[in-house]
Design an enzyme around this catalytic site. Structure first.
Site, mmCIF file in Angstrom:
data_model
loop_
_atom_site.group_PDB
_atom_site.id
_atom_site.type_symbol
_atom_site.label_atom_id
_atom_site.label_comp_id
_atom_site.label_asym_id
_atom_site.label_seq_id
_atom_site.Cartn_x
_atom_site.Cartn_y
_atom_site.Cartn_z
ATOM 1 N N HIS B 125 34.033 -21.336 96.445
ATOM 2 C CA HIS B 125 35.434 -21.152 95.946
ATOM 3 C C HIS B 125 35.066 -19.898 95.113
ATOM 4 C CE1 HIS B 125 38.750 -21.304 92.856
ATOM 5 N NE2 HIS B 125 39.183 -21.906 93.717
ATOM 6 N N ASP B 201 29.181 -27.365 91.843
ATOM 7 C CA ASP B 201 30.656 -27.141 91.460
ATOM 8 C C ASP B 201 31.118 -28.551 91.821
ATOM 9 O OD1 ASP B 201 33.392 -26.961 91.606
ATOM 10 O OD2 ASP B 201 33.172 -24.940 92.729
ATOM 11 N N GLN B 204 35.703 -30.682 93.579
ATOM 12 C CA GLN B 204 36.594 -31.429 94.470
ATOM 13 C C GLN B 204 35.939 -32.875 94.737
ATOM 14 O OE1 GLN B 204 39.138 -30.817 95.659
ATOM 15 N NE2 GLN B 204 39.370 -28.837 95.007
ATOM 16 N N LYS B 227 42.363 -31.695 88.248
ATOM 17 C CA LYS B 227 42.102 -32.318 89.627
ATOM 18 C C LYS B 227 41.881 -33.651 89.564
ATOM 19 C CE LYS B 227 40.346 -27.927 91.358
ATOM 20 N NZ LYS B 227 41.385 -27.190 92.035
ATOM 21 N N CYS B 367 41.532 -19.340 97.383
ATOM 22 C CA CYS B 367 40.244 -18.769 96.837
ATOM 23 C C CYS B 367 39.002 -18.851 97.648
ATOM 24 C CB CYS B 367 40.126 -19.277 95.395
ATOM 25 S SG CYS B 367 41.634 -19.330 94.616
HETATM 26 C C1 LIG Z 1 35.754 -26.207 94.928
HETATM 27 C C2 LIG Z 1 36.334 -25.625 93.595
HETATM 28 N N1 LIG Z 1 35.777 -25.013 92.713
HETATM 29 C C3 LIG Z 1 36.171 -24.483 91.846
HETATM 30 C C4 LIG Z 1 37.741 -24.535 91.469
HETATM 31 C C5 LIG Z 1 38.320 -23.815 90.231
HETATM 32 O O1 LIG Z 1 38.859 -24.669 89.403
HETATM 33 P P1 LIG Z 1 39.708 -24.299 88.082
HETATM 34 O O2 LIG Z 1 40.911 -23.388 88.945
HETATM 35 O O3 LIG Z 1 40.354 -25.652 87.505
HETATM 36 O O4 LIG Z 1 38.650 -23.867 87.494
HETATM 37 C C6 LIG Z 1 38.173 -25.262 92.416
HETATM 38 C C7 LIG Z 1 40.101 -25.513 92.172
HETATM 39 O O5 LIG Z 1 40.493 -24.886 93.097
HETATM 40 C C8 LIG Z 1 37.623 -25.768 93.843
HETATM 41 O O6 LIG Z 1 38.385 -26.400 94.493
#
Ligand SMILES: Cc1ncc(COP(=O)(O)O)c(C=O)c1O
Lengths: 134, 409
Positions: B125, B201, B204, B227, B367
């Site tokens: 991401h 990270d 998910q 999430k 993203c």
């Molecule tokens: C794999 C992953 N990393 C990071 C994020 C970023 O999360 P946040 O926008 O809550 O910081 C997301 C969310 O879309 C994600 O799916």
């Protein structure tokens, strides 16, 4: 079915008008929508202060493609002053979609307008105010 | 006939939004973006503002004591949920993004030298790419990415070469596009074998499966409350205590200090050192309640149910002509989501038509622009499941997709 996909939109999406590129051209401007990766290139040939020929190319959703197709029809024969003044309200009326509450799809609808305006202002050597595109 | 390990109908009744509108409730297939919230979480947050609201770690009066107690209880719930050694290893942030930025600034800023390598992957991401780019620009470190193979998994054939010069591995546990579940324990062991640290990270993964930071043997874990049934505005950074203890502050301000003079300050111990200013108190408390809700059902049960849903999703999508699904084929190590394209229609149009059928999916690059470059598509539509989804939701998706192909063919 969704209002978004009235026959007219689908028709222009399937059979876009003025699709392609112009060579030579007076204006050629490509814009893209970073949200979805859509790209539209708009080419203009200008004769005696009027838009004589228009073509667009690129990939995108039905809304961005249909809006571009309809816009090119509008632009042919248009005075540069009128083209310069053409705005968001005009294009929304042209395509007949109520996108005011749909900011994401609004960007799709305005992509070709943005290409036209950015390109035309550059051709005219004038400064385009970013707010004009909002 | 498959019997889910928990009462799905009862779970669905816990989520007010899934009852709306009455005639045709939404088939919500965008939990990977942000989940819905159960009444217990909504009520817990409201109850905080109704009965307990006060700043934390400040007042000696009753309300503030109570708020502090509940805020710290939430921290303990998080620690237990991910099997941290201690609640002191749990830092409340706004979200995954902020957690990663915290590590990039604080750990990265002090530990990286020019030429040091940060190893990420092609499927990250943007929030696990851009902070490292900014760090690389500041420190002269170099960013490198593990490529993905044709089946949407990390290509680990050359991992030993990729690890040369690496000081930090930062990878996602589960891809938010492909649904790939990455072999974190293996990557942790590989990272440690070259003296590097590993940040995971967990945006998910933590919402969908049991998480054990000690068993995975990782160093940092970042995830978002929103999430996993909690409100927006609260996220977590977990880190090994010894690492956190050695890290300088990220943001400066109130709460994160021991003493302040005009000339200089000394800093509080972790986690306070990394929680400058008034935190998201009600949201953190609500996250504690979200965790109670999830553990009440059982993360292993949720994972088992989602595996069935995920397979059903892939099976059903395979039946729709013109649909291409990205990511690993049906099987293990695959999360309950599918990113796909439809031959005749752009993902935006797909999502729009589905919306008119009451089916919520996301369209775009999610993203993950570098991943979409590797997949060679500008954007995709994505359907993602959570504990409250049913095969009914997926059936409605398929009906909607057949409408799409009819409309645009
Ligand atoms: C794999 C992953 N990393 C990071 C994020 C970023 O999360 P946040 O926008 O809550 O910081 C997301 C969310 O879309 C994600 O799916």
């Amino acid at each position: 079915m969704s209002d978004m996909y009235r026959d007219l939109i689908l028709e222009h999406h399937r059979y876009p008008h003025n699709y392609g590129t112009l060579d030579p051209h007076d204006v050629s401007q490509e814009e893209h929508n970073p949200l979805c990766g859509d790209r539209i290139r708009l080419d203009l040939r200008i004769v005696d202060g009027k838009i004589a020929e228009v073509a667009f190319s690129g990939k995108g959703c039905a809304v961005s493609q249909a809006a571009a197709s309809m816009l090119t029809d509008e632009l042919i024969g248009m005075e540069l002053d009128a083209a310069r003044a053409y705005n968001k309200a005009d294009i929304l009326e042209l395509i007949g979609l109520p996108l005011d509450k749909n900011p994401v799809r609004l960007k799709c609808a305005l992509l070709s307008l943005k290409a036209m305006k950015v390109g035309l202002y550059r051709y005219l050597g004038q400064q385009l105010d970013a707010e004009e595109l909002d | 006939m498959y019997t889910p390990p928990f009462d799905i109908a009862a779970v669905r009744r816990d989520f007010p939004i899934l009852q709306l509108p009455i005639e045709q409730p939404v088939a919500f297939l965008d939990s990977a973006s942000s989940s819905q919230k159960p009444e217990a979480v909504i009520a817990a947050q409201a109850a905080f503002y109704r009965t307990t609201n006060a700043n934390v770690h400040r007042g000696v009066y009753q309300l503030s004591e109570q708020a502090t107690y509940e805020f710290e209880r939430a921290r303990s719930r998080v620690a237990l949920f991910i099997n941290a050694h201690s609640a002191r290893e749990v830092i409340f942030t706004r979200n995954t993004t902020e957690s990663i930025n915290l590590v990039a600034h604080s750990w990265g800023g002090t530990n990286l030298r020019p030429g040091d390598v940060i190893l990420i992957s092609q499927m990250e991401h943007h929030s696990n790419i851009v902070p490292w780019q900014l760090l690389a620009q500041r420190t002269g470190a170099v960013l490198r990415a593990i490529p993905i193979n044709g089946s949407g998994r990390l290509d680990l054939d050359t991992i030993d070469t990729l690890l040369q010069g690496v000081k930090l591995v930062a990878v996602t546990h589960v891809s938010n596009v492909l649904g790939t579940i990455n072999p974190i324990s293996f990557l942790a062991q590989k990272a440690h074998s070259v003296g590097a640290l590993i940040l995971v990270d967990g945006a998910q993964s933590v919402p969908h499966m049991p998480t054990d930071v000690q068993a995975m043997d990782i160093d940092f874990l970042a995830f978002s409350g929103h999430k996993m049934l909690a409100p927006t505005g609260v996220g977590v950074l977990w880190g090994r205590k010894a690492l956190l203890d050695a890290m300088p502050p990220f943001l400066g301000g109130g709460s994160m200090i021991k003493t302040v003079t005009i000339e200089a300050s000394t800093y509080a111990d972790v986690p306070a050192r990394f929680e400058a200013g008034t935190p998201m108190i009600g949201e953190a408390i609500a996250l504690g309640h979200a965790i109670d809700y999830l553990t009440g059902i059982g993360m292993a049960n949720i994972a088992a149910y989602e595996e069935i849903l995920g397979q059903y999703l892939l099976d059903q999508l395979a039946e729709v002509p013109g649909v291409t699904v990205y990511g690993p084929p049906i099987g293990p190590e695959r999360a309950a989501m599918a990113s796909f394209t439809v031959d005749c229609a752009h993902p935006h149009d797909v999502a729009q038509v589905l919306d008119s059928e009451g089916v919520a999916v996301r369209a775009g690059h999610h993203c993950t622009q570098p991943l979409h470059v590797a997949l060679d598509v500008p954007s995709t539509a994505r359907a993602s499941c959570y504990l409250y989804n049913t095969t009914d939701d997926i059936d409605r998706l398929v009906v909607g997709l057949r409408k799409v192909t009819k409309l645009f063919a």
